[in-house]
Design a protein around this motif. Structure first.
Motif, PDB file in Angstrom:
ATOM      1  N   LYS A 172       4.954  13.394  14.286  1.00 39.00           N
ATOM      2  CA  LYS A 172       5.658  12.801  15.433  1.00 39.00           C
ATOM      3  C   LYS A 172       4.843  11.691  16.085  1.00 39.00           C
ATOM      4  CE  LYS A 172       4.094  16.271  18.734  1.00 39.00           C
ATOM      5  NZ  LYS A 172       3.086  16.832  17.862  1.00 39.00           N
ATOM      6  N   ASP A 173       3.529  11.698  15.898  1.00 33.66           N
ATOM      7  CA  ASP A 173       2.654  10.657  16.453  1.00 33.66           C
ATOM      8  C   ASP A 173       2.508   9.451  15.523  1.00 33.66           C
ATOM      9  OD1 ASP A 173       2.170  12.351  18.624  1.00 33.66           O
ATOM     10  OD2 ASP A 173       0.456  13.288  17.604  1.00 33.66           O
ATOM     11  N   SER A 174       3.143   9.511  14.368  1.00 32.26           N
ATOM     12  CA  SER A 174       2.967   8.482  13.349  1.00 32.26           C
ATOM     13  C   SER A 174       3.304   7.069  13.831  1.00 32.26           C
ATOM     14  CB  SER A 174       3.795   8.846  12.114  1.00 32.26           C
ATOM     15  OG  SER A 174       3.576   7.940  11.086  1.00 32.26           O
ATOM     16  N   PRO A 175       4.401   6.845  14.559  1.00 30.14           N
ATOM     17  CA  PRO A 175       4.666   5.463  15.008  1.00 30.14           C
ATOM     18  C   PRO A 175       3.576   4.900  15.919  1.00 30.14           C
ATOM     19  CG  PRO A 175       6.660   6.776  15.128  1.00 30.14           C
ATOM     20  CD  PRO A 175       5.535   7.736  14.842  1.00 30.14           C
ATOM     21  N   GLU A 176       3.054   5.725  16.819  1.00 27.95           N
ATOM     22  CA  GLU A 176       1.981   5.253  17.702  1.00 27.95           C
ATOM     23  C   GLU A 176       0.701   4.989  16.915  1.00 27.95           C
ATOM     24  OE1 GLU A 176       3.718   8.118  18.404  1.00 27.95           O
ATOM     25  OE2 GLU A 176       5.008   7.312  19.968  1.00 27.95           O
ATOM     26  N   ARG A 177       0.418   5.839  15.934  1.00 27.01           N
ATOM     27  CA  ARG A 177      -0.770   5.640  15.101  1.00 27.01           C
ATOM     28  C   ARG A 177      -0.641   4.358  14.286  1.00 27.01           C
ATOM     29  NH1 ARG A 177      -1.639  10.641  11.657  1.00 27.01           N
ATOM     30  NH2 ARG A 177      -3.578   9.607  11.176  1.00 27.01           N
ATOM     31  N   PHE A 178       0.571   4.069  13.810  1.00 26.28           N
ATOM     32  CA  PHE A 178       0.778   2.829  13.071  1.00 26.28           C
ATOM     33  C   PHE A 178       0.539   1.620  13.969  1.00 26.28           C
ATOM     34  CE2 PHE A 178       3.637  -0.721  12.237  1.00 26.28           C
ATOM     35  CZ  PHE A 178       3.019  -1.212  11.102  1.00 26.28           C
ATOM     36  N   ALA A 186       7.261  10.821  -3.421  1.00 31.89           N
ATOM     37  CA  ALA A 186       5.856  10.919  -3.800  1.00 31.89           C
ATOM     38  C   ALA A 186       4.905  10.340  -2.757  1.00 31.89           C
ATOM     39  CB  ALA A 186       5.645  10.209  -5.143  1.00 31.89           C
ATOM     40  N   TYR A 187       5.366   9.382  -1.962  1.00 29.95           N
ATOM     41  CA  TYR A 187       4.530   8.759  -0.940  1.00 29.95           C
ATOM     42  C   TYR A 187       5.210   8.868   0.417  1.00 29.95           C
ATOM     43  CZ  TYR A 187       2.074   6.976  -4.948  1.00 29.95           C
ATOM     44  OH  TYR A 187       1.372   6.884  -6.117  1.00 29.95           O
ATOM     45  N   ASP A 188       4.405   8.891   1.470  1.00 33.00           N
ATOM     46  CA  ASP A 188       4.926   9.042   2.827  1.00 33.00           C
ATOM     47  C   ASP A 188       5.181   7.702   3.519  1.00 33.00           C
ATOM     48  OD1 ASP A 188       4.810  11.903   2.769  1.00 33.00           O
ATOM     49  OD2 ASP A 188       2.641  11.725   3.003  1.00 33.00           O
ATOM     50  N   LEU A 189       4.378   6.695   3.189  1.00 33.28           N
ATOM     51  CA  LEU A 189       4.525   5.357   3.779  1.00 33.28           C
ATOM     52  C   LEU A 189       4.363   4.308   2.703  1.00 33.28           C
ATOM     53  CD1 LEU A 189       2.169   5.633   6.890  1.00 33.28           C
ATOM     54  CD2 LEU A 189       4.648   5.627   6.937  1.00 33.28           C
ATOM     55  N   THR A 232       0.845  -1.193   0.000  1.00 32.10           N
ATOM     56  CA  THR A 232       0.000   0.000   0.000  1.00 32.10           C
ATOM     57  C   THR A 232       0.876   1.237   0.000  1.00 32.10           C
ATOM     58  OG1 THR A 232      -1.658  -1.201   1.266  1.00 32.10           O
ATOM     59  CG2 THR A 232      -1.842   1.193   1.246  1.00 32.10           C
ATOM     60  N   LEU A 233       0.582   2.175  -0.899  1.00 31.29           N
ATOM     61  CA  LEU A 233       1.269   3.456  -0.950  1.00 31.29           C
ATOM     62  C   LEU A 233       0.384   4.478  -0.254  1.00 31.29           C
ATOM     63  CD1 LEU A 233       2.354   3.279  -4.692  1.00 31.29           C
ATOM     64  CD2 LEU A 233       3.716   2.681  -2.669  1.00 31.29           C
ATOM     65  N   VAL A 234       0.940   5.205   0.719  1.00 28.93           N
ATOM     66  CA  VAL A 234       0.142   6.080   1.574  1.00 28.93           C
ATOM     67  C   VAL A 234       0.691   7.501   1.546  1.00 28.93           C
ATOM     68  CG1 VAL A 234      -0.599   6.475   3.956  1.00 28.93           C
ATOM     69  CG2 VAL A 234      -0.360   4.137   3.105  1.00 28.93           C
ATOM     70  N   ASN A 235      -0.208   8.467   1.509  1.00 29.99           N
ATOM     71  CA  ASN A 235       0.137   9.874   1.702  1.00 29.99           C
ATOM     72  C   ASN A 235      -0.576  10.372   2.946  1.00 29.99           C
ATOM     73  OD1 ASN A 235       1.829  10.543  -0.507  1.00 29.99           O
ATOM     74  ND2 ASN A 235       0.051  10.431  -1.845  1.00 29.99           N
ATOM     75  N   PHE A 236       0.138  11.159   3.761  1.00 27.34           N
ATOM     76  CA  PHE A 236      -0.471  11.763   4.937  1.00 27.34           C
ATOM     77  C   PHE A 236      -1.462  12.843   4.518  1.00 27.34           C
ATOM     78  CE2 PHE A 236       3.688  10.682   7.106  1.00 27.34           C
ATOM     79  CZ  PHE A 236       3.161   9.677   7.886  1.00 27.34           C
ATOM     80  N   SER A 245       5.400  -5.201   7.520  1.00 24.74           N
ATOM     81  CA  SER A 245       6.345  -4.112   7.742  1.00 24.74           C
ATOM     82  C   SER A 245       5.715  -2.798   7.324  1.00 24.74           C
ATOM     83  CB  SER A 245       7.640  -4.343   6.961  1.00 24.74           C
ATOM     84  OG  SER A 245       7.408  -4.279   5.570  1.00 24.74           O
ATOM     85  N   VAL A 246       6.330  -1.728   7.776  1.00 28.10           N
ATOM     86  CA  VAL A 246       5.961  -0.386   7.355  1.00 28.10           C
ATOM     87  C   VAL A 246       7.260   0.370   7.122  1.00 28.10           C
ATOM     88  CG1 VAL A 246       5.799   0.578   9.681  1.00 28.10           C
ATOM     89  CG2 VAL A 246       4.565   1.662   7.825  1.00 28.10           C
ATOM     90  N   HIS A 247       7.255   1.235   6.120  1.00 27.35           N
ATOM     91  CA  HIS A 247       8.451   2.005   5.783  1.00 27.35           C
ATOM     92  C   HIS A 247       8.056   3.459   5.569  1.00 27.35           C
ATOM     93  CE1 HIS A 247      10.575  -1.788   5.173  1.00 27.35           C
ATOM     94  NE2 HIS A 247       9.449  -2.196   4.622  1.00 27.35           N
ATOM     95  N   TRP A 248       8.615   4.362   6.373  1.00 31.67           N
ATOM     96  CA  TRP A 248       8.412   5.787   6.161  1.00 31.67           C
ATOM     97  C   TRP A 248       9.360   6.194   5.042  1.00 31.67           C
ATOM     98  CZ3 TRP A 248       7.248   3.380  10.538  1.00 31.67           C
ATOM     99  CH2 TRP A 248       6.140   3.800  11.264  1.00 31.67           C
ATOM    100  N   THR A 249       8.857   6.941   4.079  1.00 31.12           N
ATOM    101  CA  THR A 249       9.635   7.241   2.891  1.00 31.12           C
ATOM    102  C   THR A 249       9.707   8.742   2.623  1.00 31.12           C
ATOM    103  OG1 THR A 249       7.701   7.070   1.452  1.00 31.12           O
ATOM    104  CG2 THR A 249       8.960   5.054   1.834  1.00 31.12           C
TER     105      THR A 249
END
Length: 52
Positions: free
Chosen positions: A19-25, A48-51, A6-10, A41-45
């Protein structure tokens, strides 16, 4: 067993609260596992995409 990427944009709000992103994940992962879905897994990038 199929695997999906999945390609995700905030949203604007998500970007402001990055800063709350890890807890939200972790909360997202608990919800998906309760539904029988495994998050491998999850990868912050950057770019063009954030995750991924």
């Amino acid at each position: 067993m199929p695997a999906y990427i999945t390609l995700v944009n905030f949203t604007d709000q998500g970007a402001r609260n990055i800063k709350d992103s890890p807890e939200r994940f972790e909360a997202f992962k608990r919800l998906t596992e309760a539904a029988g879905i495994t998050v491998k897994s999850v990868h912050w990038t950057q770019g063009a995409y954030d995750l991924v």
